[in-house]
Design an enzyme around this catalytic site. Structure first.
Site, mmCIF file in Angstrom:
data_model
loop_
_atom_site.group_PDB
_atom_site.id
_atom_site.type_symbol
_atom_site.label_atom_id
_atom_site.label_comp_id
_atom_site.label_asym_id
_atom_site.label_seq_id
_atom_site.Cartn_x
_atom_site.Cartn_y
_atom_site.Cartn_z
ATOM 1 N N GLN A 169 0.810 -1.232 0.000
ATOM 2 C CA GLN A 169 0.000 0.000 0.000
ATOM 3 C C GLN A 169 0.840 1.276 0.000
ATOM 4 O O GLN A 169 0.276 2.376 -0.035
ATOM 5 C CB GLN A 169 -0.926 0.016 1.231
ATOM 6 N N HIS A 191 -1.313 -3.284 -9.022
ATOM 7 C CA HIS A 191 -2.646 -2.678 -9.192
ATOM 8 C C HIS A 191 -2.984 -1.644 -8.133
ATOM 9 O O HIS A 191 -3.958 -0.906 -8.279
ATOM 10 C CB HIS A 191 -3.734 -3.755 -9.311
ATOM 11 N N THR A 227 6.800 -18.680 -17.478
ATOM 12 C CA THR A 227 7.037 -17.617 -18.466
ATOM 13 C C THR A 227 6.562 -16.283 -17.900
ATOM 14 O O THR A 227 5.464 -16.185 -17.353
ATOM 15 C CB THR A 227 6.271 -17.943 -19.774
ATOM 16 N N CYS A 314 -12.958 -8.615 1.856
ATOM 17 C CA CYS A 314 -13.976 -8.466 0.826
ATOM 18 C C CYS A 314 -13.706 -9.386 -0.351
ATOM 19 O O CYS A 314 -14.411 -9.364 -1.336
ATOM 20 C CB CYS A 314 -14.047 -7.021 0.368
HETATM 21 N N1 PLP Z 1 -0.940 -6.810 1.053
HETATM 22 C C1 PLP Z 1 -1.726 -5.754 1.268
HETATM 23 C C2 PLP Z 1 -1.395 -4.836 2.397
HETATM 24 C C3 PLP Z 1 -2.825 -5.518 0.450
HETATM 25 O O1 PLP Z 1 -3.600 -4.454 0.681
HETATM 26 C C4 PLP Z 1 -3.094 -6.413 -0.602
HETATM 27 C C5 PLP Z 1 -4.273 -6.224 -1.482
HETATM 28 O O2 PLP Z 1 -5.359 -6.000 -1.034
HETATM 29 C C6 PLP Z 1 -2.251 -7.509 -0.795
HETATM 30 C C7 PLP Z 1 -1.182 -7.673 0.048
HETATM 31 C C8 PLP Z 1 -2.474 -8.497 -1.888
HETATM 32 O O3 PLP Z 1 -2.059 -7.981 -3.130
HETATM 33 P P1 PLP Z 1 -2.622 -8.598 -4.484
HETATM 34 O O4 PLP Z 1 -4.028 -8.118 -4.621
HETATM 35 O O5 PLP Z 1 -1.718 -8.035 -5.540
HETATM 36 O O6 PLP Z 1 -2.508 -10.064 -4.389
#
Ligand code: PLP
Length: 381
Positions: A169, A191, A227, A314
């Site tokens: 984050q 993302h 890959t 969620c």
């Molecule tokens: N770690 C944290 C603090 C997150 O907020 C998230 C996603 O919500 C993740 C890990 C997981 O990442 P990803 O959605 O790329 O698997």
């Protein structure tokens, strides 16, 4: 502002893809080549991957060879915790992808403000029979609270532990420096930065020997077989470059977030903002609507055109109680419900504008009024 993001205030769940990322990925998707192939098509794909690796490394001040591309933050967290083969000590507020990757881990509690109790971490490490791996996130996804990772890492090192940091984050919101934090491994996810979903990275210090979770080919220096996702890492790189500049926008987002919190507190003086007294990401607010269940808020705000989150889990489409807020002690009855049950997360990002905040304040105020201004526990429609 792209119209498609109007009312979207859930950036910590996923950020809208930046147009430059979509363009870079479209160009990459138009090319052919397996990065492991020796012909010119393969060499071009390899070049794309290695350029992307350099850009992702630069985001956190690491070296390209320290970057292991993964399918996202979840895989990076799993790889880190499984890959070093040590007993784990984790903070109680880690993301589920850390907690479930190390189900037997000792959990270090947090203070009411959401920051890790360093003395408790020290005690847990002292009690560990073998050198451990410690996992402390940089910024919490629900509250935005920033953890004292450099201090925790120094403490952990004194116990001979390795340190992993889930920094998913943080980039683009605060400056992140792998070496300055003193950690051995760091997870990233594209993302959350305006890059594509399903792409991430684990940054690994040179001295760490990592057993791969995915076995097969020798990709990623034998640390992650398969890959490479060429278009995905190209998009990740583009988002990483944008994230470095995005920090300059955080002051604006912080002003919007603070205006939102002030306006809502004016409407509901009993409102609680979790982590308000700790260092927090400027884009995040985790706040209660007194007397109104979080699910009710999320649904009613959605009907009013505002997208926010409730709780942390969620992923299944359901709202589960938040282990983060519970760890912060948010279990005091308030209006017949716990504060944790009344908390929603509002998170802002690159396409958020003043009108989104005005809209949120209006929709929240209307719902609160319909719900009886928090005087009783009600489920507002
Ligand atoms: N770690 C944290 C603090 C997150 O907020 C998230 C996603 O919500 C993740 C890990 C997981 O990442 P990803 O959605 O790329 O698997």
């Amino acid at each position: 502002m792209p119209a498609a993001t109007t009312g979207y205030l859930d950036y910590n769940a996923t950020a809208p893809m930046r147009p430059a990322v979509a363009a870079a990925m479209a160009a990459a998707l138009g090319e052919v080549g397996n990065p492991s192939s020796v012909h010119r098509f393969g060499r071009l794909a390899r070049q794309r991957v290695e350029e992307a690796r350099a850009a992702v490394a630069a985001l956190v001040g690491a070296r390209p060879e320290q970057v292991v591309f993964t399918s996202g933050g979840t895989e990076a967290n799993n790889l880190a915790l499984a890959g070093v083969g040590r007993p784990a000590v984790v903070s109680a507020i880690e993301h589920d992808s850390v907690l479930r990757a190390a189900p037997a881990a000792a959990r270090a509690p947090v203070h009411a403000d959401g920051t890790i109790k360093l003395d408790a971490l020290d005690d847990l490490l002292g009690a560990s029979a073998e050198p451990a791996v410690v996992s402390v996130m940089l910024a919490n996804n629900e509250t935005g609270v920033i953890q004292p990772v450099a201090t925790a890492a120094a403490l952990a090192r004194a116990h001979g532990a390795l340190v992993h940091c889930d920094a998913v984050q943080a980039p683009g919101r605060i400056r992140v420096d792998f070496d300055a934090l003193g950690v051995d491994m760091m997870s990233l996810s594209a993302h959350k930065l305006g890059g594509p979903q399903g792409v991430g990275a684990l940054i690994v210090a040179d001295h760490v020997t990592l057993a791969p979770s995915l076995r097969g080919g020798g990709q990623e220096r034998h640390r992650r077989a398969g890959t490479e996702n060429v278009a995905g890492v190209v998009g990740f790189a583009c988002a990483a470059e944008a994230a470095i500049d995005a920090i300059a926008d955080m002051a604006r987002l912080g002003r919007l977030r603070d205006r939102l919190e002030q306006a809502l507190s004016g409407l509901a003086p009993d409102l609680v903002v979790f982590g308000k007294d700790a260092p927090r990401l400027a884009n995040t607010s985790c706040l209660t609507m007194p007397g109104v269940a979080a699910e009710t808020q999320v649904m009613a705000l959605d009907l009013a055109g505002v997208a926010v989150s409730a709780g942390s889990a969620c992923s299944s489409g359901k709202v589960a109680p938040s282990h983060v807020l519970a760890a912060m002690g948010a279990n005091h009855a308030q209006g017949g419900r716990s504060q944790a049950d009344q908390a929603i997360r509002v998170s802002l990002g690159w396409a958020t504008v003043d009108a989104d905040i005005d809209h949120m304040i209006d929709a929240w105020g209307a719902l609160f009024a319909r719900a009886g201004a928090g005087s009783k526990t009600r489920t507002a429609a």
